[in-house]
Scaffold this motif. Structure first.
Motif, PDB file in Angstrom:
ATOM      1  N   ALA A 180      13.659   1.797   5.187  1.00 48.23           N
ATOM      2  CA  ALA A 180      14.219   2.848   6.048  1.00 48.23           C
ATOM      3  C   ALA A 180      15.718   2.883   5.768  1.00 48.23           C
ATOM      4  O   ALA A 180      16.341   1.830   5.597  1.00 48.23           O
ATOM      5  N   THR A 181      16.294   4.086   5.709  1.00 48.59           N
ATOM      6  CA  THR A 181      17.670   4.247   5.253  1.00 48.59           C
ATOM      7  C   THR A 181      18.499   5.043   6.254  1.00 48.59           C
ATOM      8  O   THR A 181      18.039   6.070   6.771  1.00 48.59           O
ATOM      9  N   LEU A 182      19.720   4.579   6.479  1.00 49.75           N
ATOM     10  CA  LEU A 182      20.715   5.295   7.287  1.00 49.75           C
ATOM     11  C   LEU A 182      21.814   5.815   6.369  1.00 49.75           C
ATOM     12  O   LEU A 182      22.394   5.053   5.590  1.00 49.75           O
ATOM     13  N   HIS A 183      22.095   7.109   6.453  1.00 44.88           N
ATOM     14  CA  HIS A 183      23.287   7.668   5.822  1.00 44.88           C
ATOM     15  C   HIS A 183      24.271   7.965   6.945  1.00 44.88           C
ATOM     16  O   HIS A 183      23.978   8.773   7.841  1.00 44.88           O
ATOM     17  N   LEU A 184      25.426   7.300   6.913  1.00 41.62           N
ATOM     18  CA  LEU A 184      26.312   7.354   8.068  1.00 41.62           C
ATOM     19  C   LEU A 184      27.773   7.236   7.679  1.00 41.62           C
ATOM     20  O   LEU A 184      28.107   6.741   6.598  1.00 41.62           O
ATOM     21  N   GLY A 203      10.341   9.940   0.600  1.00 43.38           N
ATOM     22  CA  GLY A 203       9.654  11.220   0.732  1.00 43.38           C
ATOM     23  C   GLY A 203       9.982  12.003   1.973  1.00 43.38           C
ATOM     24  O   GLY A 203       9.678  13.206   2.035  1.00 43.38           O
ATOM     25  N   ILE A 204      10.583  11.371   2.978  1.00 40.37           N
ATOM     26  CA  ILE A 204      10.860  12.069   4.242  1.00 40.37           C
ATOM     27  C   ILE A 204      12.277  11.757   4.686  1.00 40.37           C
ATOM     28  O   ILE A 204      12.740  10.611   4.572  1.00 40.37           O
ATOM     29  N   ALA A 205      12.967  12.781   5.184  1.00 42.44           N
ATOM     30  CA  ALA A 205      14.299  12.603   5.754  1.00 42.44           C
ATOM     31  C   ALA A 205      14.376  13.317   7.091  1.00 42.44           C
ATOM     32  O   ALA A 205      13.658  14.294   7.336  1.00 42.44           O
ATOM     33  N   VAL A 206      15.232  12.808   7.968  1.00 40.18           N
ATOM     34  CA  VAL A 206      15.393  13.350   9.319  1.00 40.18           C
ATOM     35  C   VAL A 206      16.854  13.733   9.503  1.00 40.18           C
ATOM     36  O   VAL A 206      17.762  12.957   9.165  1.00 40.18           O
ATOM     37  N   ILE A 207      17.089  14.919  10.065  1.00 44.68           N
ATOM     38  CA  ILE A 207      18.456  15.413  10.239  1.00 44.68           C
ATOM     39  C   ILE A 207      18.506  16.326  11.455  1.00 44.68           C
ATOM     40  O   ILE A 207      17.496  16.934  11.834  1.00 44.68           O
ATOM     41  N   ARG A 208      19.669  16.440  12.078  1.00 51.25           N
ATOM     42  CA  ARG A 208      19.843  17.385  13.179  1.00 51.25           C
ATOM     43  C   ARG A 208      19.809  18.802  12.617  1.00 51.25           C
ATOM     44  O   ARG A 208      20.420  19.089  11.573  1.00 51.25           O
ATOM     45  N   ALA A 209      19.104  19.705  13.287  1.00 51.30           N
ATOM     46  CA  ALA A 209      18.882  21.053  12.765  1.00 51.30           C
ATOM     47  C   ALA A 209      20.174  21.803  12.493  1.00 51.30           C
ATOM     48  O   ALA A 209      20.290  22.535  11.502  1.00 51.30           O
ATOM     49  N   LEU A 212       0.795  -1.222   0.000  1.00 48.15           N
ATOM     50  CA  LEU A 212       0.000   0.000   0.000  1.00 48.15           C
ATOM     51  C   LEU A 212       0.830   1.274   0.000  1.00 48.15           C
ATOM     52  O   LEU A 212       0.288   2.361   0.126  1.00 48.15           O
ATOM     53  N   GLY A 213       2.147   1.172  -0.124  1.00 47.55           N
ATOM     54  CA  GLY A 213       2.974   2.371  -0.209  1.00 47.55           C
ATOM     55  C   GLY A 213       3.551   2.797   1.121  1.00 47.55           C
ATOM     56  O   GLY A 213       3.244   2.238   2.171  1.00 47.55           O
ATOM     57  N   ALA A 214       4.407   3.820   1.066  1.00 44.55           N
ATOM     58  CA  ALA A 214       5.129   4.247   2.253  1.00 44.55           C
ATOM     59  C   ALA A 214       5.805   5.587   1.978  1.00 44.55           C
ATOM     60  O   ALA A 214       5.859   6.043   0.834  1.00 44.55           O
ATOM     61  N   VAL A 215       6.332   6.207   3.036  1.00 44.97           N
ATOM     62  CA  VAL A 215       7.121   7.436   2.870  1.00 44.97           C
ATOM     63  C   VAL A 215       8.614   7.157   2.938  1.00 44.97           C
ATOM     64  O   VAL A 215       9.433   8.024   2.662  1.00 44.97           O
ATOM     65  N   ASN A 216       9.000   5.936   3.353  1.00 45.91           N
ATOM     66  CA  ASN A 216      10.383   5.455   3.272  1.00 45.91           C
ATOM     67  C   ASN A 216      11.399   6.437   3.876  1.00 45.91           C
ATOM     68  O   ASN A 216      12.236   7.001   3.165  1.00 45.91           O
ATOM     69  N   PRO A 217      11.344   6.654   5.186  1.00 44.20           N
ATOM     70  CA  PRO A 217      12.196   7.684   5.800  1.00 44.20           C
ATOM     71  C   PRO A 217      13.686   7.375   5.702  1.00 44.20           C
ATOM     72  O   PRO A 217      14.108   6.219   5.733  1.00 44.20           O
ATOM     73  N   MET A 218      14.455   8.441   5.581  1.00 41.80           N
ATOM     74  CA  MET A 218      15.911   8.366   5.613  1.00 41.80           C
ATOM     75  C   MET A 218      16.402   9.171   6.804  1.00 41.80           C
ATOM     76  O   MET A 218      15.799  10.179   7.185  1.00 41.80           O
ATOM     77  N   SER A 235       8.209   7.234  15.828  1.00 44.99           N
ATOM     78  CA  SER A 235       6.882   7.772  15.513  1.00 44.99           C
ATOM     79  C   SER A 235       6.361   7.329  14.152  1.00 44.99           C
ATOM     80  O   SER A 235       5.174   7.523  13.854  1.00 44.99           O
ATOM     81  N   PHE A 236       7.211   6.741  13.319  1.00 49.06           N
ATOM     82  CA  PHE A 236       6.770   6.345  11.980  1.00 49.06           C
ATOM     83  C   PHE A 236       5.916   5.082  12.031  1.00 49.06           C
ATOM     84  O   PHE A 236       6.181   4.167  12.809  1.00 49.06           O
ATOM     85  N   ALA A 237       4.912   5.065  11.157  1.00 46.22           N
ATOM     86  CA  ALA A 237       4.131   3.840  10.954  1.00 46.22           C
ATOM     87  C   ALA A 237       4.968   2.862  10.134  1.00 46.22           C
ATOM     88  O   ALA A 237       6.115   3.128   9.783  1.00 46.22           O
ATOM     89  N   GLY A 238       4.398   1.693   9.803  1.00 41.91           N
ATOM     90  CA  GLY A 238       5.112   0.683   9.043  1.00 41.91           C
ATOM     91  C   GLY A 238       5.543   1.186   7.676  1.00 41.91           C
ATOM     92  O   GLY A 238       4.802   1.922   7.009  1.00 41.91           O
TER      93      GLY A 238
END
Length: 505
Positions: free
Chosen positions: A418-422, A304-310, A264-270, A411-414
């Motif tokens: 999911a991706t780590l850049h490290l 569609g979504i990425a998370v980073i320290r401000a 059903l799709g996803a936002v696939n956070p990084m 907080s993300f749903a299923g």
């Protein structure tokens, strides 16, 4: 090589017309008229599929493997017509369609090799222990067997690889299950060509005509009739959350509930971890933009979504903005998808705390990139921000600390991915994130982008709800075949009555 569609359904080897019709809406060229599906057509296809179980479902593995390979050959023989027709219907470029055709035929051949090897049968033997005290043990064997006729829904965004002869159909046929496909209205002529290829392969091998049928859509009642027909024993679906959930509920509400394998799709956070963001932030932003806009963002694995320290967001944001600004409006798969994309963009733009880093307008059937930024606090306050926008839209979530990044991850749903850049110095934080990501997604990546799903033994394309409706299944890779099998135990049966694959263990 131009193809003139005839607009009919394929029902157990016969091309069948109908009174009700609908018009296609191609990206280029004139529309064509197609017969609209109906409950009566669905019933004829499902009943023919049930009749075919008794021969195809119990046929040797070699028969099914040869069928899959013959389908691949017939698709390749129609290659030019498929490229031209699918390009006109979807607006996708020839190179993309030719690559997708190769993926389609490649997975058919992969599945053929996989079932020939036989490991998927999960054969087990517990020998009899007649002298065991206090009670003897009988001989017990186990093997996976096909569930019966399977309904498959073609996807809008992959007219070949996730459609009529795509991974769902290939895995069901590999398992020994006859298939009834509901073709997607976005590419009915393409579906017609592929259905003809499958039927030609079936005829070459002299298989029961009911082993494959295709019914065009054109009305919502067709899908409902298909999942509710008593002959159908499982469903494969790739599409929207709303449509998939409605069909899932119908499957569960049947007198005999059946499994619904919906992707059903996803936002696939990084997650851009501090070391990576500090050393290559601008490059990461540009690469994100490239993945985000591939195929106008019309991939279920679109990040569609990425998370980073401000305090580290500036270079990533600058790199992404610069790259996205160079991407103009492009034709989307359907007018409906384009309209839904614009509605999603407007919903995100109007959310409290969201600011636009790059905003664009597009009309009609086009999509163009948009990039928004929101704080972690505002993200957590608005669950709607986590809903997929199908297209080239990105949301960057900025957090104040590593600890907040972990909390945001929770907080993300299923998700599908999911991706780590490290970098090496990010290992400790990545280690804290890993248990969260494993619970969240079916595929976890490092230093890559999730667009592009390899067809191989180890691939998982699925995840916890709402990414898919069955967290234990995948719709890509050889494990996809397991969706359409069930275990059968054989106790003390004479060798002559055992399935051939269980004899001589």
């Amino acid at each position: 090589m131009s193809y003139e569609p005839h607009g009919r359904h394929l029902i157990a080897g016969e091309w069948v017309a109908g009174a009700a019709t609908f018009e296609s809406r191609p990206a280029t060229g004139a529309p064509s008229v197609f017969a609209q599906g109906s409950a009566a057509l669905v019933a004829a296809a499902a009943e023919a599929a049930e009749a075919a179980v008794w021969s195809y479902g119990f046929a040797p593995r070699e028969t099914r493997a040869a069928f899959l390979e013959a389908i691949a050959e017939e698709i390749e023989a129609r290659g030019p017509a498929l490229t031209e027709t699918a390009g006109a219907e979807t607006g996708l470029p020839a190179a993309r369609l030719e690559g997708e055709r190769g993926r389609t035929t490649g997975q058919l051949r992969l599945f053929a090799a996989h079932i020939r090897a036989g490991d998927y049968l999960d054969r087990r033997l517990d020998p009899a222990l007649p002298e065991r005290a206090p009670l003897p043990r009988p001989e017990i064997r186990l093997m996976q067997r096909p569930v019966g006729p399977v309904a498959i829904f073609g996807a809008s965004n992959f007219p070949l690889a996730f459609s009529v002869a795509g991974g769902d159909t290939a895995s069901a046929l590999a398992a020994g299950c006859p298939v009834v496909v509901k073709a997607h209205e976005a590419h009915p002529a393409t579906s017609e060509i592929v259905a003809g290829a499958i039927d030609a392969a079936r005829a070459r091998l002299g298989l029961d005509a009911g082993v494959f049928s295709m019914v065009h859509g054109g009305a919502h009642e067709v899908g409902a009739a298909l999942v509710q027909h008593p002959a159908i024993k499982a469903v494969g679906f790739t599409g929207s959350l709303g449509g998939g959930r409605a069909l899932f509920d119908l499957c569960a509400a049947r007198p005999e509930p059946i499994p619904f394998f919906g992707e059903l799709g996803a936002v696939n956070p990084m997650f851009f971890l501090p070391g990576a963001a500090a050393t290559r932030g601008a490059a990461l932003g540009a690469a994100w933009a490239g993945s985000l806009t591939m195929g106008v963002g019309q991939f279920c694995t679109n990040p569609g979504i990425a998370v980073i320290r401000a305090d580290l967001a500036g270079p990533v944001l600058a790199g992404a903005t610069e790259a996205l600004a160079k991407v103009g409006a492009q034709v989307m798969l359907t007018e409906g998808i384009a309209a839904a994309y614009r509605a999603g963009r407007d919903r995100i733009a109007a959310a409290p705390g969201v600011r636009a880093a790059l905003s664009s307008m597009c009309q009609a059937r086009e999509g163009s990139p948009n990039l928004f930024v929101v704080s972690g606090a505002d993200w957590r306050a608005n669950a709607d921000l986590g809903h997929e926008v199908f297209g080239p839209l990105a949301l960057l979530i900025t957090v104040e600390s590593d600890a907040e990044m972990v909390e945001i991850a929770k907080s993300f749903a299923g998700q599908l991915t999911a991706t780590l850049h490290l970098e090496a110095e990010d290992t400790a934080l990545a280690g804290r994130l890993m248990p969260v990501l494993e619970r969240m997604a079916g595929r976890v990546l490092a230093n890559g982008f999730p667009t592009g799903v390899e067809v191989c033994d180890a691939m998982v394309h699925g995840g916890p709800y709402p990414a898919s409706t069955n967290f234990g299944a995948t719709s890509v890779g050889t494990m996809a075949i397991r969706r359409f099998l069930r275990p059968v135990c054989y106790q003390n049966l004479p060798e002559a009555l055992l399935p051939e694959d269980l004899r001589g263990l």
